[in-house]
Design a protein around this motif. Structure first.
Motif, PDB file in Angstrom:
ATOM      1  N   PHE A 128       2.644  -5.178  36.575  1.00 26.37           N
ATOM      2  CA  PHE A 128       0.684  -3.680  36.051  1.00 26.37           C
ATOM      3  C   PHE A 128       0.358  -3.581  36.653  1.00 26.37           C
ATOM      4  N   GLY A 129      -0.894  -2.797  36.033  1.00 29.74           N
ATOM      5  CA  GLY A 129      -1.820  -1.438  36.381  1.00 29.74           C
ATOM      6  C   GLY A 129      -2.625  -2.404  37.689  1.00 29.74           C
ATOM      7  N   TYR A 130      -3.412  -2.379  38.358  1.00 29.32           N
ATOM      8  CA  TYR A 130      -4.496  -2.806  38.949  1.00 29.32           C
ATOM      9  C   TYR A 130      -5.448  -1.161  39.778  1.00 29.32           C
ATOM     10  N   VAL A 131      -7.018  -1.543  39.948  1.00 35.00           N
ATOM     11  CA  VAL A 131      -7.397  -1.206  40.050  1.00 35.00           C
ATOM     12  C   VAL A 131      -8.588  -1.257  41.326  1.00 35.00           C
ATOM     13  N   ASP A 132      -8.065  -1.134  42.840  1.00 36.55           N
ATOM     14  CA  ASP A 132      -8.899  -1.483  43.937  1.00 36.55           C
ATOM     15  C   ASP A 132     -10.342  -1.050  44.062  1.00 36.55           C
ATOM     16  N   TYR A 133     -10.869  -1.431  45.111  1.00 38.65           N
ATOM     17  CA  TYR A 133     -11.976  -2.055  44.957  1.00 38.65           C
ATOM     18  C   TYR A 133     -12.738  -0.017  45.373  1.00 38.65           C
ATOM     19  N   ALA A 134     -11.864   0.685  45.311  1.00 41.27           N
ATOM     20  CA  ALA A 134     -12.036   2.281  45.513  1.00 41.27           C
ATOM     21  C   ALA A 134     -11.706   3.002  44.123  1.00 41.27           C
ATOM     22  N   ARG A 159      -9.324  -6.489  38.153  1.00 38.55           N
ATOM     23  CA  ARG A 159      -9.200  -5.454  38.533  1.00 38.55           C
ATOM     24  C   ARG A 159      -7.388  -5.288  37.965  1.00 38.55           C
ATOM     25  N   MET A 160      -6.330  -6.051  37.015  1.00 36.88           N
ATOM     26  CA  MET A 160      -5.151  -6.405  36.247  1.00 36.88           C
ATOM     27  C   MET A 160      -6.011  -6.134  34.971  1.00 36.88           C
ATOM     28  N   GLN A 161      -4.596  -4.941  34.772  1.00 35.56           N
ATOM     29  CA  GLN A 161      -4.067  -4.923  33.665  1.00 35.56           C
ATOM     30  C   GLN A 161      -2.848  -4.571  33.180  1.00 35.56           C
TER      31      GLN A 161
END
Length: 220
Positions: free
Chosen positions: A143-149, A188-190
């Motif tokens: 999966f793609g992930y975008v963290d808090y930053a 935040r998962m894609q």
């Protein structure tokens, strides 16, 4: 019957005897009696027993506190669960209401306890139902992930459990990129992809280790 439901199957005669404070001889006699009444109980002396639920058996009853606990749990899932899980809780509530005796059905409908959330958790960015299935089947995911930053990365991981943590749904997993346990927020998962690779039968022991680590970190 309730002891067979509560203990991890197969329940040995010794475990049942300890649970019910009777002799093992009594357990064997009661198992035979239950079978003669129509209960489907798999197993034998020396191997343990497993209750096979049968729709033809009389409906299971609940006491007042058990009904309140069921209502609270189901309404909490309706309030914080992902869309598929919230619908499942709603359907389970309707089935219980339809199957319980009228007095208990009334208590279910008008229970004292309830759960109310004024803000729903963030919507998962992936199919939470597919993620749950991958965890049950112990299959690796990508999966793609975008963290808090705001940093985007591509991850592969072994999904262990989904928990409601700090007002959001989170995946407890073993991350292949970091070679360690990690917590991922579902919103935040894609682009979830369930891979053919299996990590069976390691989910339960890995989850036990991860939970112990989280517990120790929380105590420090």
């Amino acid at each position: 019957m309730q002891a067979l439901r509560s203990l991890s199957p197969p329940a040995t005669a010794e475990q049942l005897a300890d649970e019910l404070s009777v002799s093992m001889r009594t357990i064997y006699r009661d198992i035979d009696s239950l079978r003669s009444l129509g209960a489907v109980i798999d197993g034998a002396a020396g191997f343990g027993f497993t209750l096979i639920e049968d729709a033809s058996l009389p409906p299971l009853g609940f006491d007042e506190e058990e009904i309140e606990a069921l209502v609270l749990g189901l309404r909490e899932v309706m309030a914080v669960g992902d869309p598929a899980l919230a619908d499942a809780a709603q359907n389970a509530f309707a089935k219980l209401r339809a199957r319980l005796p009228s007095k208990q059905s009334h208590r279910l409908e008008h229970a004292v306890l309830s759960a109310q959330r004024f803000e729903r958790p963030p919507t998962p960015g992936i199919d939470a139902r597919a993620l749950r299935r991958a965890a049950w089947e112990e299959r690796t995911i990508r999966f793609g992930y975008v963290d808090y930053a705001g940093t985007a990365t591509q991850r592969s991981a072994d999904p262990l459990s989904i928990v409601f943590m700090q007002a959001s749904h989170c995946l407890l997993a073993y991350c292949h990129l970091r070679q360690d346990f990690r917590v991922f927020r579902l919103d935040r998962m894609q682009n979830l992809e369930v891979l053919e690779a299996s990590f069976r039968p390691r989910r339960v022991p890995m989850l036990r280790i991860f939970r112990e680590r989280l517990r120790n970190e929380g105590n420090n």
